[in-house]
Enzyme design. Structure first.
Site, PDB file in Angstrom:
ATOM      1  N   GLU A 156       0.784  -1.238   0.000  1.00 48.36           N
ATOM      2  CA  GLU A 156       0.000   0.000   0.000  1.00 48.36           C
ATOM      3  C   GLU A 156       0.816   1.288   0.000  1.00 48.36           C
ATOM      4  OE1 GLU A 156      -3.381   0.304  -0.285  1.00 48.36           O
ATOM      5  OE2 GLU A 156      -3.246  -1.855  -0.721  1.00 48.36           O
ATOM      6  N   SER A 440     -52.752 -26.629  17.350  1.00 47.42           N
ATOM      7  CA  SER A 440     -53.101 -27.344  18.584  1.00 47.42           C
ATOM      8  C   SER A 440     -52.176 -27.018  19.745  1.00 47.42           C
ATOM      9  CB  SER A 440     -53.065 -28.846  18.338  1.00 47.42           C
ATOM     10  OG  SER A 440     -53.959 -29.166  17.321  1.00 47.42           O
TER      11      SER A 440
END
Lengths: 747, 175
Positions: A156, A440
């Site tokens: 970089e 149920s």
């Protein structure tokens, strides 16, 4: 004017930057883990947990914190030091004797007492950096190997330690390239500039922004030394997106890609990570291994060019294949629970506070239960798809889904929450956000409401009937058409008979169903309708799990608890959350419901649980909605309530019932948690009477007169008072005669 | 023909003697009730012995059987005081909780007592001390709820019930 602008910029930057420098993310912890004599263990789950806690297996006796040795007869562990407001753990060696996966004894080097309880430190589940769920493990530059710094600089900004934050040559080169296209398209930024860009500025590319960036870079260089800038850069830089989580900082990236700490990265691995910075997704070793390798080689070449790598090492490193840790999706622990928790936390603290003030948040999650729940759900859904390939979907976003919640009934502690199959694919938390019909699984609340008028032996009409609902005929059906036309209250619930339940609801009044639903914090309409009794009111799974806690918790509804404690950076408690409870019904009624629901497991719709290996006392209820859109099982013991839901988000049929789809997942989950199985059942509370009754008349049995008798439990306030009227003996002689008839039937 | 007549007579005589003998037995000694037949409806309960009931002396009126006394525990389940490993482990937290209360630290006490409850939900002492901690925190409604739970689980212990009752009175005095 310029001076004023600079001063303003510096002040603004100081404010944000100085703050950022000292930002500490909040840490979210699981609960502690207990080991105690007599406890049954699930060794694979425990070993996974120890691994996550950073305990590494060694072949000899553990001699340093973080070491462990496991065998069939003992777990030897050298504890880490850990401090929290409620858990002080000194570094010490502990010997945990084992026999048949059960703890036999615990001996600590720092205590004389044998048989002490071992409390393992809580696990860090997440670091709260901000709303975007960034993952980051902060590192300090002193920990990092030189070759990693060199690799990053080579990739970089090779002149980082030489320039003053801005490289004129780079800028000029970029300017020329950009002028050609009349817009900013090339970076050419130094590490300082990239840091300035990352921290303060929006991603747009304009000349004025570039100018600001240069100014800030200059100020950064003026205010901080090179090492600090590089450290901030390495902790900040973006390494890609994995599912919903972005990976930031070299510490996190090395953990994710190589499963090791940044301090242990090799030259080649350092070059891979340094190469990723330029275009993380393009050079991802998981997605593009070839491009990743060539980019790594470029970085290695650049390192060599700058004399950070010898020619021999260069060749050696270039020859190495790029070996990354297997792609794990981004396995964040309990991700759905984290979302739920974040919702709870943000009502207490701002996101800024959470991401900057280094709070320690201690939760109720038991990572062993969480892991067992995730595994059971995944396995169960795959099993269903394998058994019925029509359930498979091309698009993973539409696949068969499920949810699991595990709670402790007395305190409401949430031990596990799984809101879906794969958090990477869908972040919709079905455990708390989905509103589904319980079918149920709602019936126990209807039966509870009926306990004042009905007893377990009351007969219910179970024959087909048509009801008029808002002027429209409605004919409910039983799951099995050949059901008995008349059935006892107990059997109707065990077998989940729809007709009997609707008749029951009518018998006691539909408004009672609304009342009970509201009492349990379900939303219910003002005008009740009969299908409510069959579970057509939509509920969130968490509310349903919580409501079931009432049955094993003596009629008390707990608040679902996820946060236990929040401590500041100094370790001082700033918030304590405790179990809060609300009485909803009597202990006797709660017990009665549990007894009725034990029959669901013993003889009813969930009887296959026994064949699945769940042999200890359990109560629960299955649920299946119309066209099998939802399958449920909510089951419990005195120690745990666990809910399993299976269904499609778009309400497609799963072509299975609660007993076939949800129940096996529940069984797998419970079998994986022997540490939570006491084998005990609920004690009989006051207000319950056990009576011997005539099985034919269902009235109190006449001793010696009734040919078939049975025991049944009743609420003290609602028990049969009449003696059997079917089998009346006129005298003792008749009783004797009845006895003789039994003894000598053939005479 | 004659032989058949004698056989029938003998049969009746034998039956009569057996009847007299058995009646005599049933009057003189309490007779255990026949074992309950297992029925489909009653499958949920394990069969149990029914306590013998003395037969009243008068036989003119049909006797009125009293309802059987409720059983305190089901035979299939372990008794309450049987200490499981979880229950034993909970004792440590229970003691820690009491120590915190002595030092006026209700939040710390609640934290460990909740752990004790999760390990052993049957120990009434934990609810009693949780109620104490909530009293200390001035929260009457939570104190009342835990006091009520203590009452459920300490009913067999007269000394404990005394404490629970006096705790209830203290809670009622709280605002």
């Amino acid at each position: 004017m310029t001076v004023l602008y600079l001063a303003n910029l510096t002040e603004g930057m100081d404010k944000r930057f100085a703050g950022r420098l000292w930002d500490l993310p909040s840490k979210i912890y699981s609960d502690i883990t207990l080991l105690y004599p007599g406890q049954a263990l699930n060794p694979p789950l425990l070993l996974e947990k120890l691994d996550r806690l950073g305990y590494r297996p060694v072949s000899g006796t553990p001699s340093k914190p973080g070491e462990m040795r496991f065998s069939k007869t003992a777990l030897e562990i050298y504890l880490h030091e850990f401090h929290s407001p409620f858990h002080e753990q000194k570094s010490a060696s502990v010997w945990v004797g084992l026999k048949d996966s059960r703890v036999t004894s615990i001996t600590r080097s720092d205590m004389d007492t044998k048989g002490a309880i071992l409390e393992l430190e809580p696990e860090v589940l997440m670091l709260y950096y901000g709303p975007d769920r960034e993952r980051r493990q902060l590192i300090s530059i002193g920990q990092l190997p030189a070759h990693l710094l060199h690799a990053v600089m080579a990739a970089e900004d090779r002149g980082f330690y030489g320039h003053s934050g801005i490289e004129i040559r780079g800028i000029l080169r970029a300017l020329v390239a950009n002028l050609k296209e009349w817009e900013i398209s090339q970076g050419g930024s130094t590490i300082t500039q990239q840091l300035a860009k990352n921290y303060f500025l929006t991603p747009e590319r304009t000349l004025s922004r570039k100018f600001k960036e240069l100014l800030i870079a200059g100020i950064l260089e003026y205010k901080f030394d090179k090492d600090t800038i590089l450290e901030m850069y390495l902790n900040e830089i973006y390494f890609g997106q994995e599912g919903p989580v972005s990976i930031n900082g070299i510490g996190e990236a090395s953990r994710f890609f190589f499963d090791k700490s940044a301090a242990d990265l090799s030259v080649s691995e350092s070059a891979v990570l340094a190469g990723l910075i330029k275009a993380p997704n393009q050079f991802s070793p998981h997605r593009n291994p070839e491009r990743c390798t060539s980019r790594r080689n470029e970085v290695l070449e650049a390192m060599h060019k700058n004399e950070w790598l010898t020619a021999e090492s260069l060749e050696e490193e270039k020859a190495r294949p790029v070996k990354v840790a297997p792609y794990r999706g981004y396995h964040q622990q309990a991700p759905y629970f984290m979302d739920y928790l974040t919702g709870q936390l943000t009502s207490l603290y701002s996101r800024e506070t959470l991401s900057s003030e280094g709070l320690s948040i201690f939760t109720t999650i038991d990572t062993e239960v969480q892991s067992a729940a995730e595994k059971a759900l995944k396995k169960g859904l795959e099993r269903l798809e394998a058994a019925n390939p029509s359930l498979k979907r091309q698009n993973p976003g539409e696949s068969l889904q499920g949810a699991v919640i595990v709670m402790q009934p007395k305190t409401g502690y949430i031990l596990a929450m799984v809101g879906g199959r794969d958090y990477g694919v869908s972040q919709f938390n079905r455990a708390v956000q989905a509103r589904r019909q319980p079918g149920s699984a709602f019936k126990p609340f209807v039966y509870l409401a009926a306990l004042d008028q009905y007893t377990p032996v009351s007969m219910l009409d179970n024959s087909p009937q048509t009801f008029m609902v808002n002027g429209q005929p409605w004919t409910p059906k039983n799951y099995y058409a050949q059901a008995e036309p008349e059935i006892t209250f107990r059997k109707a619930l065990a077998q989940s008979q729809n007709l009997a339940t609707v008749n029951l609801a009518y018998g006691m009044g539909l408004e009672r169903v609304t009342q009970i639903a509201r009492a349990f914090h379900f939303s219910a309409p003002d005008d009740p309708y009969p299908s409510m009794a069959l579970g057509t009111l939509e509920v969130e799974p968490l509310s349903l799990a919580r409501a079931y806690c009432v049955f094993p918790a003596d009629g008390v509804l707990p608040f679902p608890l996820s946060i236990r404690e929040v401590a500041d950076t100094g370790g001082k408690t700033i918030e304590s959350r405790h179990a809060t409870i609300e009485r909803l019904t009597t202990p006797a009624k709660a017990y009665m419901m549990s007894d009725l629901m034990r029959d669901v497991v013993r003889d009813g719709t969930a009887r296959s649980l026994k064949q699945m290996g769940v042999t200890w006392p359990v109560a629960g209820k299955t649920g299946t909605t119309n066209d099998s859109q939802d399958a449920w099982f909510v089951g419990y013991t005195p120690n745990l309530v666990a809910l399993v839901w299976v269904g499609f988000d778009n309400n497609d049929s799963i072509k299975a019932t609660g007993a076939t789809a949800a129940l096996p997942i529940w069984a797998d989950l419970m079998k994986a948690l022997p540490q939570y199985v006491s084998g005990e059942w609920l004690p009989l509370p006051s207000g319950i009477e056990t009576l011997t009754i005539c099985a034919d008349s269902r009235e109190i049995a006449r001793e010696g007169c009734c040919p078939r008798i049975m025991e049944e439990i009743f609420l003290s306030e609602n028990q049969p008072e009449t003696l059997c009227r079917q089998h009346e003996c006129s005298s003792n002689l008749e009783k004797v005669w009845n006895g003789i008839k039994k003894i000598l039937p053939s005479f | 023909m004659e032989l058949r007549k004698y056989c029938l007579l003998f049969k009746w005589a034998a039956m009569g003697m057996a009847l007299i003998f058995l009646t005599g037995c049933s009057i003189l000694a309490p007779k255990p009730a026949p074992k309950p037949e297992k029925t489909e409806v009653g499958r949920h309960l394990p069969p149990k012995e029914i306590s013998p009931e003395p037969v009243p002396k008068t036989v003119e009126e049909p006797p009125v059987p009293k309802p059987l006394l409720p059983k305190k525990e089901r035979p299939a389940e372990p008794p309450v005081n049987q200490q499981t490993p979880m229950a034993l482990a909970s004792v440590t937290f229970s003691q820690q909780g009491q120590a915190y209360l002595k030092n006026n630290k209700p939040d710390e006490a609640i934290r460990v007592l909740e752990r004790a409850v999760n390990l052993n939900p049957r120990n009434g002492e934990n609810y009693f001390y949780l109620a104490e901690a909530w009293i200390m925190k001035g929260n009457a409604s939570q104190a009342r709820e835990f006091n009520r739970l203590a009452e459920i689980y300490m009913k067999a212990d007269p000394e404990g019930m005394g404490r629970v009752q006096s705790q209830k009175e203290r809670i009622n005095k709280l605002k």
